[in-house]
Design a protein around this motif. Structure first.
Motif, PDB file in Angstrom:
ATOM      1  N   ILE A  39      48.236  23.702 -33.939  1.00 24.18           N
ATOM      2  CA  ILE A  39      47.021  23.657 -34.756  1.00 24.18           C
ATOM      3  C   ILE A  39      46.335  25.017 -34.753  1.00 24.18           C
ATOM      4  CG2 ILE A  39      44.682  22.711 -34.840  1.00 24.18           C
ATOM      5  CD1 ILE A  39      45.906  20.020 -33.898  1.00 24.18           C
ATOM      6  N   LYS A  40      46.197  25.606 -33.580  1.00 20.65           N
ATOM      7  CA  LYS A  40      45.529  26.910 -33.478  1.00 20.65           C
ATOM      8  C   LYS A  40      46.320  27.997 -34.205  1.00 20.65           C
ATOM      9  CE  LYS A  40      42.911  26.132 -29.206  1.00 20.65           C
ATOM     10  NZ  LYS A  40      42.583  26.658 -27.857  1.00 20.65           N
ATOM     11  N   THR A  41      47.626  27.938 -34.099  1.00 18.57           N
ATOM     12  CA  THR A  41      48.468  28.931 -34.774  1.00 18.57           C
ATOM     13  C   THR A  41      48.352  28.798 -36.285  1.00 18.57           C
ATOM     14  OG1 THR A  41      50.021  28.946 -32.920  1.00 18.57           O
ATOM     15  CG2 THR A  41      50.832  29.776 -35.032  1.00 18.57           C
ATOM     16  N   LYS A  42      48.348  27.568 -36.750  1.00 20.14           N
ATOM     17  CA  LYS A  42      48.208  27.316 -38.183  1.00 20.14           C
ATOM     18  C   LYS A  42      46.899  27.905 -38.707  1.00 20.14           C
ATOM     19  CE  LYS A  42      49.180  25.140 -42.110  1.00 20.14           C
ATOM     20  NZ  LYS A  42      50.231  25.663 -43.008  1.00 20.14           N
ATOM     21  N   ILE A  43      45.823  27.699 -37.956  1.00 18.08           N
ATOM     22  CA  ILE A  43      44.506  28.202 -38.369  1.00 18.08           C
ATOM     23  C   ILE A  43      44.470  29.728 -38.292  1.00 18.08           C
ATOM     24  CG2 ILE A  43      42.055  28.240 -37.768  1.00 18.08           C
ATOM     25  CD1 ILE A  43      42.450  25.301 -36.799  1.00 18.08           C
ATOM     26  N   ARG A  44      45.033  30.278 -37.229  1.00 15.33           N
ATOM     27  CA  ARG A  44      45.045  31.732 -37.059  1.00 15.33           C
ATOM     28  C   ARG A  44      45.805  32.406 -38.208  1.00 15.33           C
ATOM     29  NH1 ARG A  44      44.500  35.158 -32.705  1.00 15.33           N
ATOM     30  NH2 ARG A  44      44.264  33.346 -31.334  1.00 15.33           N
ATOM     31  N   ASN A  45      46.958  31.882 -38.535  1.00 16.41           N
ATOM     32  CA  ASN A  45      47.795  32.499 -39.567  1.00 16.41           C
ATOM     33  C   ASN A  45      47.275  32.242 -40.982  1.00 16.41           C
ATOM     34  OD1 ASN A  45      49.457  33.413 -37.535  1.00 16.41           O
ATOM     35  ND2 ASN A  45      50.956  31.757 -37.762  1.00 16.41           N
ATOM     36  N   GLY A  46      46.695  31.075 -41.175  1.00 17.93           N
ATOM     37  CA  GLY A  46      46.261  30.704 -42.517  1.00 17.93           C
ATOM     38  C   GLY A  46      44.846  31.115 -42.851  1.00 17.93           C
ATOM     39  N   ALA A  47      44.001  31.279 -41.836  1.00 19.80           N
ATOM     40  CA  ALA A  47      42.605  31.680 -42.063  1.00 19.80           C
ATOM     41  C   ALA A  47      42.363  33.043 -41.408  1.00 19.80           C
ATOM     42  CB  ALA A  47      41.649  30.623 -41.535  1.00 19.80           C
ATOM     43  N   SER A  48      42.046  33.034 -40.106  1.00 20.62           N
ATOM     44  CA  SER A  48      41.881  34.292 -39.373  1.00 20.62           C
ATOM     45  C   SER A  48      41.716  33.966 -37.897  1.00 20.62           C
ATOM     46  CB  SER A  48      40.646  35.052 -39.866  1.00 20.62           C
ATOM     47  OG  SER A  48      39.468  34.525 -39.267  1.00 20.62           O
ATOM     48  N   PRO A  49      41.840  34.941 -37.018  1.00 20.07           N
ATOM     49  CA  PRO A  49      41.611  34.681 -35.590  1.00 20.07           C
ATOM     50  C   PRO A  49      40.203  34.157 -35.308  1.00 20.07           C
ATOM     51  CG  PRO A  49      42.785  36.741 -35.869  1.00 20.07           C
ATOM     52  CD  PRO A  49      42.388  36.282 -37.243  1.00 20.07           C
ATOM     53  N   ARG A  50      39.220  34.565 -36.132  1.00 16.49           N
ATOM     54  CA  ARG A  50      37.843  34.104 -35.897  1.00 16.49           C
ATOM     55  C   ARG A  50      37.687  32.607 -36.139  1.00 16.49           C
ATOM     56  NH1 ARG A  50      34.280  38.127 -35.194  1.00 16.49           N
ATOM     57  NH2 ARG A  50      34.784  40.229 -35.940  1.00 16.49           N
ATOM     58  N   HIS A  51      38.569  32.040 -36.956  1.00 10.45           N
ATOM     59  CA  HIS A  51      38.476  30.616 -37.271  1.00 10.45           C
ATOM     60  C   HIS A  51      39.098  29.724 -36.195  1.00 10.45           C
ATOM     61  CE1 HIS A  51      37.881  32.450 -41.240  1.00 10.45           C
ATOM     62  NE2 HIS A  51      37.352  31.309 -41.641  1.00 10.45           N
ATOM     63  N   VAL A  52      39.841  30.303 -35.277  1.00 12.64           N
ATOM     64  CA  VAL A  52      40.561  29.495 -34.288  1.00 12.64           C
ATOM     65  C   VAL A  52      39.560  28.803 -33.364  1.00 12.64           C
ATOM     66  CG1 VAL A  52      42.191  29.538 -32.374  1.00 12.64           C
ATOM     67  CG2 VAL A  52      42.577  31.006 -34.364  1.00 12.64           C
ATOM     68  N   PRO A  53      39.634  27.478 -33.249  1.00 11.74           N
ATOM     69  CA  PRO A  53      38.667  26.759 -32.402  1.00 11.74           C
ATOM     70  C   PRO A  53      38.860  27.040 -30.923  1.00 11.74           C
ATOM     71  CG  PRO A  53      40.356  25.258 -33.218  1.00 11.74           C
ATOM     72  CD  PRO A  53      40.587  26.563 -33.905  1.00 11.74           C
ATOM     73  N   ALA A  54      37.749  27.044 -30.211  1.00 11.03           N
ATOM     74  CA  ALA A  54      37.817  27.181 -28.753  1.00 11.03           C
ATOM     75  C   ALA A  54      38.386  25.915 -28.138  1.00 11.03           C
ATOM     76  CB  ALA A  54      36.422  27.461 -28.199  1.00 11.03           C
ATOM     77  N   LYS A  55      38.095  24.784 -28.760  1.00  6.00           N
ATOM     78  CA  LYS A  55      38.577  23.489 -28.271  1.00  6.00           C
ATOM     79  C   LYS A  55      39.097  22.666 -29.444  1.00  6.00           C
ATOM     80  CE  LYS A  55      36.663  23.497 -23.914  1.00  6.00           C
ATOM     81  NZ  LYS A  55      37.236  23.002 -22.657  1.00  6.00           N
ATOM     82  N   VAL A  56      40.199  21.982 -29.227  1.00  4.46           N
ATOM     83  CA  VAL A  56      40.702  20.983 -30.170  1.00  4.46           C
ATOM     84  C   VAL A  56      40.695  19.649 -29.436  1.00  4.46           C
ATOM     85  CG1 VAL A  56      42.603  20.251 -31.649  1.00  4.46           C
ATOM     86  CG2 VAL A  56      42.178  22.696 -31.295  1.00  4.46           C
ATOM     87  N   ILE A  57      40.007  18.661 -30.012  1.00  6.12           N
ATOM     88  CA  ILE A  57      39.805  17.379 -29.326  1.00  6.12           C
ATOM     89  C   ILE A  57      40.213  16.240 -30.265  1.00  6.12           C
ATOM     90  CG2 ILE A  57      38.072  15.858 -28.284  1.00  6.12           C
ATOM     91  CD1 ILE A  57      36.441  18.410 -27.649  1.00  6.12           C
ATOM     92  N   ALA A  58      41.056  15.343 -29.770  1.00 10.68           N
ATOM     93  CA  ALA A  58      41.449  14.167 -30.560  1.00 10.68           C
ATOM     94  C   ALA A  58      40.304  13.162 -30.576  1.00 10.68           C
ATOM     95  CB  ALA A  58      42.699  13.534 -29.967  1.00 10.68           C
ATOM     96  N   ILE A  59      40.093  12.558 -31.722  1.00  8.87           N
ATOM     97  CA  ILE A  59      38.996  11.607 -31.892  1.00  8.87           C
ATOM     98  C   ILE A  59      39.493  10.438 -32.735  1.00  8.87           C
ATOM     99  CG2 ILE A  59      37.944  12.448 -34.036  1.00  8.87           C
ATOM    100  CD1 ILE A  59      35.963  11.965 -30.789  1.00  8.87           C
ATOM    101  N   ALA A  60      38.973   9.246 -32.481  1.00 10.90           N
ATOM    102  CA  ALA A  60      39.481   8.049 -33.153  1.00 10.90           C
ATOM    103  C   ALA A  60      38.884   7.839 -34.545  1.00 10.90           C
ATOM    104  CB  ALA A  60      39.216   6.815 -32.292  1.00 10.90           C
TER     105      ALA A  60
END
Length: 656
Positions: free
Chosen positions: A588-609
């Protein structure tokens, strides 16, 4: 600012014959003949519409065949926002301009999941409006009185609106799935005389009776003189028996014979609708809209930007709690047929709305960005399963449509279709930016500003910019600015909502960007932008990347205050059977980094229902942000699923 790139290939370009036949093309010629100018394309016409504001809206009145008395003046105080007044001498009636058709052709077709279906001809619609109008007048309803509706998206609601506005009453509506508090927060402020309600509604195959809710609500509306119940999915008899001064709609109309509808012509600025803000940060604002402004704006959008013609069959998936219902019904002014649907758009399977499109020869399919994404992820490809022969346009709004879903519309739904991503709001019950059937569609871009709308993107210094992100503004008056907010002494809340940021300029609250082609990209609400390291980034840029992944159904992103800065937190709802492990988090972080920018990469990715949504289906980042920061969410009743907020409270993952 990024380096300029080569112009991308369009996803779709209209054929020459389609351009020639488009109403936009005819209107260009109409304006050219009147002005003595020549307009090569829509951008040229748009520039003229701003330089000659009075002439433009005068042309819309005449080209749209507005029924009424135009008066002498076209615009006064045209340098004031708010304060400008269009057609100050005009007299018209909103319903008279919608109820144009006659005869046995379909005016409205209705489908309630797979439970109920029927259709009304233009003559039947006129008869219903006539009898309802007489019944309303018999109980003393007149200009300025409020008529409220707690109704599904049914023909009876359209008839009720037309009857109310035909006599100058003000129409306001909500969806029957609103909770008791949500209904009272809205209708309690505007003090209606009459309530039109259903006995229940269908959703995903299940019937929901609302008799008890109606009893509780009506008991707390002291100005209410009568409740009219439309039989649909509940216990009509019980509802009537337990409510004071209640009757069925048939009983309400019974004393009156159908005759020619009478129309009370009133000033251009007479109130026609009261709409409500989402109310997630407090009691909803009651936004009062003027009849003439709504009529002209909707005629412009339907005729020109949506290319709606007599006999077209127009659909929008909406409820009566969303402004798109008000927009949809104005297609009647083009003598188009309304295709109404109520219930779940996936009841019985993802194909239900495409089945409806085929069965009813739908010409415009209006929906939300979220719906298109859900169809794509369902695996359905209507291009191979449905004919869609008459479908010429698809409209998407509610949230930014990702490039991935632009591409899906052409690859999976129909290759020769005008995809109009549009954006506006309840505040103007219409659009700032929308489609143009005479120009190409580019992936990820709204085609351009609406005619007559001086839409720009401004930086922090209040300067228009291209290729940079900033605030979406409208820098000149337009006729569908709200008349006022209800019970807003001195217009203080109204001014604060739109004109506080930039003096004499409407600031809409969208974070946006103008492309080199003059297109518009919406990056999300500006009050939900993220500021890690002091750099503003839009949440839509993150969603565009992560929601391309098959493992992710949907996501919501917020900024969390952390260590004297802001860090980006991404919550993801995963496909059934998928687990958020280290490998998926990294992907997920790689997808965001490559598709948007390093600044867009979240500090945390959390699964939610689950992800909280407003009643109109929009995710609510502000409410999640408040919960994460331990702040009270002031009006949970505005949410379709308020229980989802509890999932974000006191999360250990956010404490380190």
């Amino acid at each position: 600012m990024t380096e300029p790139t080569a112009t991308p290939e369009p996803l779709w370009s209209p054929a020459e014959d389609r351009i020639a036949e488009a109403t936009m093309t005819r209107f260009r010629a109409f304006c050219g003949e009147r002005s003595g100018d020549s307009f090569a394309d829509t951008p040229a016409l748009h520039r003229w519409s701003l330089d000659h504001t009075e002439d433009f809206w005068d042309a819309i009145w005449d080209f749209g065949g507005v029924v009424g008395e135009k008066g002498e003046r076209r615009l006064i105080d045209g340098d004031k926002m708010p304060g400008a007044r269009f057609f100050p001498d005009a007299k018209l009636n909103f319903a008279e301009n919608l109820l144009r058709g006659t005869g046995g052709r379909d005016a409205i077709v209705f489908k309630g999941e797979d439970k109920v279906s029927y259709r009304w001809s233009w003559d039947e619609l006129r008869q219903k409006v006539s009898m309802l109008q007489q019944a309303m007048r018999a109980m003393g309803i007149g200009p300025g009185d409020r008529v409220a509706a707690l109704m599904p998206n049914m023909p009876e609601a359209v008839a009720g609106m037309l009857a109310a506005t035909s006599i100058g009453a003000v129409w306001s509506s909500a969806s029957p799935d609103f909770g008791e508090r949500g209904v009272l927060d809205r209708f309690g402020q505007i003090e209606p005389k009459l309530l039109i309600a259903c006995d229940g509604y269908w959703y995903n195959g299940k019937a929901f009776d609302i008799g008890d809710k109606l009893k509780a609500v009506t008991a707390r509306l002291p100005t209410l003189e009568k409740t009219v119940i439309v039989s649909y999915a509940g216990d009509t008899g019980n509802a009537i028996a337990t409510l004071p001064n209640a009757d069925t709609m048939d009983g309400f109309m019974a004393p009156h014979m159908a005759r020619e509808v009478e129309f009370t012509r009133l000033p251009f600025d007479h109130p026609v609708y009261i709409l409500f803000s989402s109310g997630t940060t407090g009691v909803p604002k009651c936004i009062v809209h003027r009849a003439g402004g709504v009529l002209l704006q909707h005629l412009k959008e339907h005729l020109l930007h949506a290319d709606t013609n007599p006999g077209d069959r127009v659909f929008y998936f909406t409820t009566l709690g969303w402004m798109m219902w008000n927009w949809l019904v104005s297609a009647l002014a083009c003598e188009a047929t309304l295709l109404l649907f109520d219930g779940s758009p996936f009841a019985g399977g993802p194909e239900i709305l495409f089945d409806y499109a085929d069965a009813e020869a739908m010409t415009l399919f209006g929906t939300s960005a979220k719906y298109i994404d859900a169809v794509r992820k369902s695996g359905l490809e209507p291009k191979t399963t449905h004919r869609l022969e008459k479908l010429k346009s698809m409209a998407s709004t509610g949230s930014p449509l990702s490039p991935e879903n632009f591409d899906f519309v052409y690859a999976g739904i129909k290759s020769d279709i005008h995809l109009a991503s549009i954006s506006g709001g309840t505040d103007i019950v219409s659009c700032f930016v929308l489609g143009d059937p005479t120009r190409p569609v580019y992936s990820g871009e709204i085609q351009g500003p609406g005619l007559g709308m001086k839409v720009e993107v401004w930086n922090e210094n209040g300067q228009p910019v291209t290729g940079e992100k900033g605030e979406l503004v409208c820098a000149a008056p337009f006729p569908v600015m709200p008349l006022k907010f209800w019970n807003d002494e001195g217009d203080k809340k109204y001014h604060a909502a739109y004109f506080e940021r930039f003096d004499n300029v409407w600031c809409h609250g969208d974070y946006a960007e103008v492309t080199p082609r003059g297109g518009i990209i919406i990056h999300g609400r500006s009050d939900a932008t993220l500021n890690p390291g002091g750099v503003r980034i839009g949440t839509a840029e993150i969603y565009n990347q992560v929601e391309q992944m098959d493992e992710v159904l949907e996501a919501i992103c917020i900024g969390q205050d952390w260590d004297d800065d802001v860090r980006v937190i991404l919550f993801v709802r995963l496909t059934e059977g998928v687990t958020l492990d280290e490998e998926l988090t990294k992907a997920i972080k790689t997808k965001i980094r490559n598709g948007a920018s390093p600044r867009h990469v979240p500090a945390k990715v959390i699964a939610i229902a689950d992800i909280p949504r407003t009643k109109s289906g929009k995710i609510t980042e502000l409410a999640v942000r408040d919960v994460v920061h331990g702040r009270e969410v002031k009006n949970k009743e505005a949410l379709a699923n308020p229980e989802a907020l509890d999932l974000y409270r006191d999360l250990d993952a956010l404490k380190s």
